[in-house]
Design an enzyme around this catalytic site. Structure first.
Site: not given
Ligand code: NAP
Ligand code: 8YV
Length: 319
Positions: A151, A154, A175, A231, A260, A278
């Site tokens: 949480l 995103i 947490s 991921r 990927e 992705h």
């Molecule tokens: P963020 O604000 O740092 O949020 C990450 C959340 O994950 C936090 O609530 C954290 O918990 C939780 N977390 C971390 N380790 C954990 C664990 N071991 N068990 C349970 N929860 C855990 O990050 P965000 O901006 O939301 O982005 C999250 C992730 O989305 C990125 O790091 C990336 O890998 C992925 N993403 C994917 C795409 C895509 O294209 N598919 C695009 C953008 C991002 P705490 O708050 O308690 O620390």
């Molecule tokens: C992108 C992502 O696709 O922000 C991330 O963590 O996985 C995605 O937004 C990537 O970083 C671009 O290759």
């Protein structure tokens, strides 16, 4: 005067690549394609440009005595060895917030797609099957129970959207977030056992590897759906394929994969799975905003200005 040299460690998005080329000589993966040339080039490299998936290992960082920043085009930076970057005094930056809405939108899109069978329905009409009779019924989304694994920025945006569908939101994270107002579960398995849709949106890397395993999928159960926009490494893909094959869970919506751009062929053939490449942040608007921010971080880092968005581990480096 010649432009400063930077190294791209992955194929960059054109918006980022073009912005960088206005200021820098961008060396495209020379460390991989021509290691001999890279040995001579490495001392001139002042910055490293990457993507969310790109690998920036210790062995590369140790070859870059004059690098001043690693600027990642993406919020996830699990491919960067941040401990090594800190040791070498090279701050790492990323692109949080600007992509949050798009990723949350796609997460809900996958929930709707898999439950209401939207891609399958499109194929059904195009294949001329409609006159032969109706499709199998879907699963109602409004009012269903949605569990969020992670949480953060995103995850919270996903929760806001789910509330618009009258869904009952619960979550797990490292947490508890008492101000969120949502029920907290201490583990992914405990959460999975109480929801209809389990959406995964944690960072990747060692701390979350296979957080979603066979036990969690069993807890999600034969009426439950898994959505992964985090991921590929966060989900045990072998266990997921088995769970889908054995109807341990009802279906899955997947934007990210373990290896990927390779996706297990067994998933291609499953009618209860929706697959996207992705693409959660892949809109023109968001990719432009990511490019602008990644470029600003690169410029700030290479000119000694304050970084716009250092990763949390590096935030103290510029104080
Ligand atoms: P963020 O604000 O740092 O949020 C990450 C959340 O994950 C936090 O609530 C954290 O918990 C939780 N977390 C971390 N380790 C954990 C664990 N071991 N068990 C349970 N929860 C855990 O990050 P965000 O901006 O939301 O982005 C999250 C992730 O989305 C990125 O790091 C990336 O890998 C992925 N993403 C994917 C795409 C895509 O294209 N598919 C695009 C953008 C991002 P705490 O708050 O308690 O620390
Ligand atoms: C992108 C992502 O696709 O922000 C991330 O963590 O996985 C995605 O937004 C990537 O970083 C671009 O290759």
């Amino acid at each position: 005067m010649s432009k400063p040299d930077i190294l791209a460690v992955a194929k960059l998005h054109p918006f980022y690549q073009q912005a960088l080329e206005t200021v820098y000589n961008v060396h495209d993966r020379t460390h991989v394609t021509d290691p001999a040339a890279f040995a001579a080039l490495a001392p001139r490299i002042v910055g490293v440009a990457g993507t969310g998936e790109a690998s920036v290992p210790r062995s590369l960082l140790s070859q870059l005595p004059n690098a001043k920043v690693v600027s990642v085009f993406g919020v996830g930076y699990d491919g960067v060895d941040v401990a090594a970057a800190l040791e070498h005094g090279i701050p790492v930056t990323h692109t949080p917030d600007v992509l949050t809405d798009d990723v949350a939108d796609l997460a809900l899109g996958l929930v709707l797609s898999v439950a209401r069978q939207i891609p399958q329905a499109d194929q059904y009409v195009r294949a001329g099957q409609w006159p032969s009779g109706p499709m199998a019924l879907g699963r109602k989304v409004s009012g269903a129970r949605l569990g969020i694994v992670g949480l953060g920025r995103i995850g919270k945006a996903i929760a806001r959207r789910a509330m618009g569908f009258g869904m009952h939101v619960a979550y797990t994270a490292r947490s508890e977030k008492t101000d969120s107002g949502f029920p907290f579960f201490a583990s992914a398995a405990a959460l999975a056992s109480q929801v209809d849709f389990l959406v995964v949106i944690t960072p990747g890397g060692a701390g979350t590897k296979h957080l979603i395993n066979a036990e969690v999928l069993k807890a999600l159960g034969p009426k439950g759906y898994l959505i992964n926009v985090a991921r590929g490494s966060v989900v045990d893909e072998t266990a997921l394929v088995e769970a889908l094959q054995n109807s341990t869970i009802a279906g899955a919506g997947l934007d990210v994969f373990a290896n990927e751009p390779q996706v297990p062929e067994s998933l291609w053939r499953m009618s209860n799975v929706v697959l996207t490449p992705h693409m959660a942040s892949a809109t023109r608007e968001t990719r432009q905003a990511m490019a602008d921010l990644a470029f600003a971080n690169m410029q700030a880092g290479t000119t000694g200005q304050p970084l716009r968005t250092p990763v949390p581990e590096c935030a103290a480096m510029q104080k």
